[in-house]
Design a protein around this motif. Structure first.
Motif, short mmCIF file in Angstrom:
data_model
loop_
_atom_site.label_atom_id
_atom_site.label_comp_id
_atom_site.label_asym_id
_atom_site.label_seq_id
_atom_site.Cartn_x
_atom_site.Cartn_y
_atom_site.Cartn_z
N ILE A 262 0.07 8.00 12.81
CA ILE A 262 1.05 8.19 11.73
C ILE A 262 2.48 8.21 12.30
O ILE A 262 3.40 7.67 11.70
N GLN B 8 0.83 -1.20 0.00
CA GLN B 8 0.00 0.00 0.00
C GLN B 8 0.87 1.25 0.00
O GLN B 8 1.82 1.36 0.77
N ALA B 9 0.54 2.20 -0.87
CA ALA B 9 1.30 3.45 -0.94
C ALA B 9 1.20 4.19 0.39
O ALA B 9 0.15 4.19 1.03
N GLU B 10 2.31 4.81 0.79
CA GLU B 10 2.33 5.56 2.05
C GLU B 10 1.22 6.59 2.10
O GLU B 10 0.56 6.77 3.13
N GLU B 11 0.99 7.25 1.00
CA GLU B 11 -0.05 8.29 0.93
C GLU B 11 -1.42 7.73 1.32
O GLU B 11 -2.17 8.35 2.09
N LEU C 107 3.86 4.95 12.65
CA LEU C 107 4.20 4.37 11.35
C LEU C 107 5.53 4.89 10.83
O LEU C 107 6.37 4.12 10.35
N VAL C 108 5.74 6.20 10.93
CA VAL C 108 6.94 6.81 10.33
C VAL C 108 8.09 6.94 11.34
O VAL C 108 9.22 7.25 10.95
N MET D 229 -1.98 5.05 3.14
CA MET D 229 -1.95 4.64 4.55
C MET D 229 -2.20 5.83 5.46
O MET D 229 -2.97 5.74 6.43
N TYR D 230 -1.58 6.96 5.16
CA TYR D 230 -1.80 8.16 5.98
C TYR D 230 -3.25 8.63 5.87
O TYR D 230 -3.87 8.98 6.88
#
Length: 305
Positions: A267, A189-192, A270-271, A194-195
């Motif tokens: 988030i 899944q693209a990070e975008e 996650l990051v 997910m956020y």
């Protein structure tokens, strides 16, 4: 490796049957947002399980339901597309709910000969005697629909009960193949996305009673600041009507602030760095019924429905 296996498993079911929670449990980390409210998942999300002798790609799909909007129709199409294009299918049947017409409809979408796993989810929510009754009902469901190749597996994703057994059974049906994804990732899944989903998850929990399905999130800008210690995200939270904008913002901006705080913490987990999150609220009128707007919001096949 000569005997290495790799393949795709579609995780399907009616809304709120425990699909996303099960995918997270099998992968071993949170890659899909979850909620006790139905229709939380809106895109097929691939969770990747990497083991020494196999790689399994679990495709978490939206809950199949009777569609009332262009969005609902598109979500159902995503499910049937993923059923037909995967190596096996995992159908979630909650232990604390009756089997119904929706379950039959989904089971009938599965191709003859396609390996099928009927996973009785949420077994932690019922007594042992009620679970025994449920398993008997699932056996009758198998006989009624002639699902001769189906395997029945009761699990508790919450307590990780029988999740390893389920992985072993699923792995046996994977085709021989080299790894299909890098073995050091657990989702494609693209990070975008997910956020955006984490922000939507926060909004759902804060405002489900007022706005059950009227919220969509898009990421406008994102990136690390110079020095790499702060991650900036600018997002837009879309609602369908002017009155909903006021509900989202809340008195003196209290609701939006609460949503931002919850989402920011998720988030940051996650990051693994400090996040500066800005959320703007925009009225995108009737976005669930507008194929062009759905396509703009990321549902790329919406125009074909």
């Amino acid at each position: 490796m000569e005997n290495f296996k790799a393949g795709f498993v579609a995780v399907v079911g009616r809304p709120n049957t425990g699909k996303s929670t099960l995918v997270n449990a099998l992968v071993g980390s949170k890659i899909v947002i979850t909620s006790h409210h139905p229709n939380t998942t809106r895109n097929p999300i691939r969770g990747i399980v990497n083991r020494q002798d196999f790689q399994m790609i679990l495709v978490d799909t939206p809950g199949m339901h009777k569609p009332k909007t262009a969005l609902g129709t598109r979500l159902n199409s995503m499910v049937t597309e993923n059923i037909s294009s995967t190596d096996s299918v995992l159908l979630c049947l909650p232990a604390n709910e009756e089997i119904g017409a929706g379950d039959e409809y989904i089971a009938k979408q599965i191709k003859n000969g396609q390996p099928l796993f009927l996973v009785v989810t949420k077994v932690d929510a019922v007594s042992k005697s009620d679970l025994a009754v449920k398993l008997t009902q699932v056996s009758a469901f198998v006989d009624k629909l002639g699902l001769s190749r189906a395997e029945i597996v009761p699990v508790s994703a919450k307590n990780l009960e029988q999740t390893e057994l389920l992985l072993e059974l699923l792995a046996k049906n994977l085709p021989k193949s080299p790894a299909l994804y890098p073995t050091d990732i657990n989702t494609d899944q693209a990070e975008e996305l997910m956020y955006a989903d984490l922000i939507r998850e926060a909004a759902i929990e804060e405002l489900y009673e007022e706005l059950p399905h009227s919220v969509m999130v898009t990421i406008e800008e994102m990136g690390e600041r110079e020095g790499g210690k702060i991650f900036d995200i600018s997002a837009t939270l879309h609602v369908e009507r002017d009155s909903q904008k006021g509900i989202i913002i809340g008195p003196q901006g209290s609701k939006l602030k609460s949503i931002g705080t919850i989402a920011r913490k998720s988030i940051e987990n996650l990051v693994d760095m400090q996040v500066f999150l800005q959320i703007h609220v925009k009225v995108s009128k009737e976005w669930q019924k507008d194929p062009k707007l759905l396509a703009k919001l990321g549902f790329t096949d919406a125009l074909s429905d």
